[in-house]
Every structure is written in C-alpha cells, then in structure tokens.
Design an enzyme around this catalytic site. Structure first.
Site, PDB file in Angstrom:
ATOM      1  N   HIS A   1      -0.294   0.705   5.239  1.00 22.53           N
ATOM      2  CA  HIS A   1      -1.693   0.451   4.904  1.00 22.53           C
ATOM      3  C   HIS A   1      -2.646   1.507   5.437  1.00 22.53           C
ATOM      4  CE1 HIS A   1      -5.728  -1.245   5.642  1.00 22.53           C
ATOM      5  NE2 HIS A   1      -5.559  -1.788   4.445  1.00 22.53           N
TER       6      HIS A   1
ATOM      7  N   ASP B   1       0.850  -1.189   0.000  1.00 14.36           N
ATOM      8  CA  ASP B   1       0.000   0.000   0.000  1.00 14.36           C
ATOM      9  C   ASP B   1       0.884   1.235   0.000  1.00 14.36           C
ATOM     10  OD1 ASP B   1      -2.767  -1.355   0.828  1.00 14.36           O
ATOM     11  OD2 ASP B   1      -1.207  -2.165   2.137  1.00 14.36           O
TER      12      ASP B   1
END
Length: 296
Positions: free
Chosen positions: A82, A69
C-alpha cells in the site's frame, strides 16, 4: 500454509456457522440486491495487509473479493503493497538503515523479498514476505476470489497501466471468466483509468473518490464504478451514480470505503450502495446479512 491467529480461527468458525455466501460476480450481485463485501488489503484486521496470509484469511472467512495495491520496484517488478515507502509494514529500517526514505521504487525485488512484512502485525506472521503481483494472482486463482486492484499513485510509475495489464494477461486474468466477474482495476487517478480503458476497453474500472454529480457523465465514459469514501456518500449521491450508464453500458456501481463498524455498514446498505470495502469483512457481512441472505 501461512500462519493463522487465534482470533481469525474463532471468526472463521463463526462465519461458517452463519454460512455467509458472498456473490461471485459484481453484476449479478447487484441485480439480486446483494451487498458485495470486499476484504480491504485482504482481511487486514486479522493478518498483515496485502500479504498472501491476508488473502488466505479472507478466503477462510468466506470473502469472495479482496482489494490490493500495486507498485513497482527499482528493477521493474510489480509488488503488492500500500504505502509508497516500506518502513511502516516491513523491517526495512533495521535491514537497510542508511536508505531512507525507503521508497518502494528505490529497492530491487530481491531486496524487498528479504524484508519481513509480517512481524509488525504480530509474531505469528514473522517472515511474511511482500508478494509480487504474479504470486498474488496465483493465490487468488487457488482461492477463487475476485480482485479489486488499485494502481497506487501511478504518476510515480510511468507505464504501470500497460505493465499491469501485461501481467494480468500472462496470468490469464484477462480471459472472459475473469473479466466478466472477477476483476476491477481502480485508482484515484482519472488519467490512469482512462489509459487502462483505452488499452483494454473490456476491463472494468473504478474511480476512487466522489466526483460531483455534475461530472459523473464524464467519468462514466471510462469507468464502471465510483468507489467513494464512506462519509461522502448520501442516498441522493447513490441514486445519481446508479442513474448513469458506465463504460460497459450498464448502470454504474458505487462501493464505499473503509467501513469497519456495523452501524455504518447498515446505514450505507440502506442507502443502496453496491459494495463495502472493509478491514473486517466478517463483521460487515453479518451487519448486511438481511440484504444479502438467500431465501430458504
């Protein structure tokens, strides 16, 4: 060398005995009938998610693809994490107690680099740092793994699509070897994927979600994969996705997340999914082995 846990050592040895070799290229893997196993945020059941240790652990397990991410710091650097806040996976509350809600975008890279991103997971990972995207890509070039890169909440970071592509280009990740089998950019944001496709039509993209069958043709104009939550996947939906040609003129793929138990993985494999995104890539590789094993 990053720290390793005792659990991961045992698991790595098991996978070595089984000699599980995952495919290097998404297209060839699909044609051969293989299930691609993606390490979700690395091997996040065995090392702190989205860290370099998690990538290295996935490599030790024989995992050829990892998912990560990407977000942006206050001073414009791309980091691999994330959550949009730092408090769950770092010690930011202790180091900066007066800066709630501790958004990634409100800290500079230098400040984030001071945070411990490993102790929350276990003492063996104390001192682990949040990596930059550049550091992450460098490690993947060492390990040879492919990358399923998620633009995390791109609406919070205007222009992150172009910036991510620029970082990838500087790291030589937009050359033919990477584009043909080692990189997919994904997002829950259709506009972000449209922008990515417009800026670099040669980059493979994946939409996170499960658009209705009636809308698949619209998504196929700018994406190559539908990466759906596991409970939304049916055999009919898999067939519908495969029946569409994606942005690069090939049948669309369907990957599913986050699958961490063997029965679910086996069921999804029988439905015909192309890939499974999992925190436990070793377990899922074993569960899907009948489909991915090579002839002797």
């Amino acid at each position: 060398m990053q720290h390793r846990t005792a659990v991961s050592t045992v698991v790595s040895a098991l996978c070595g005995v089984l000699a599980l070799a995952l495919p290097a290229q998404a297209a060839s893997a699909d044609q051969a009938g293989h299930i691609i196993v993606f390490g979700h945020r690395g091997a996040s059941a065995y090392a702190p998610e989205n860290t370099l240790s998690s990538v290295e652990q996935a490599a030790e397990l024989g995992v050829d693809w990892v998912e990560n991410d990407v977000q942006r710091t206050r001073d414009g650097r791309l980091v691999v994490i994330h959550d949009t806040t730092l408090d769950r996976t770092t010690n930011v509350k202790e180091r900066y107690p007066d800066r709630a809600p501790w958004s990634v975008s409100s800290f500079s890279l230098a400040e984030i680099k001071q945070l411990d991103a490993g102790s929350w997971f276990g003492p063996d990972f104390r001192g682990e740092r949040v990596p930059t995207l550049e550091e992450y890509l460098d490690l993947l070039d060492d390990t040879g793994q492919g990358l399923l890169l998620e633009l995390k909440q791109p609406e919070l970071y205007p222009g992150i699509e172009r910036q991510t592509l620029e970082v990838l280009a500087r790291a030589d990740w937009l050359d033919l070897p990477h584009l043909s089998g080692r990189l997919v950019v994904q997002s829950f944001s259709a506009p972000a994927l449209r922008t990515t496709h417009r800026l670099r039509p040669d980059v493979h993209t994946g939409f996170l979600g499960n658009p209705p069958v009636s809308q698949l043709k619209q998504y196929a104009a700018f994406t190559d994969e539908i990466n759906a939550e596991q409970h939304s996947v049916t055999a009919a939906y898999v067939k519908a996705v495969h029946g569409m040609k994606g942005a690069h003129g090939e049948p669309m793929h369907i990957n599913t997340w986050t699958v961490d138990n063997a029965p679910a993985a086996t069921k999804l494999a029988r439905m015909g999914v192309d890939g499974i995104i999992t925190d436990r890539p070793d377990l899922i590789a074993i569960a899907t082995r009948p489909r991915t094993s090579q002839p002797s």
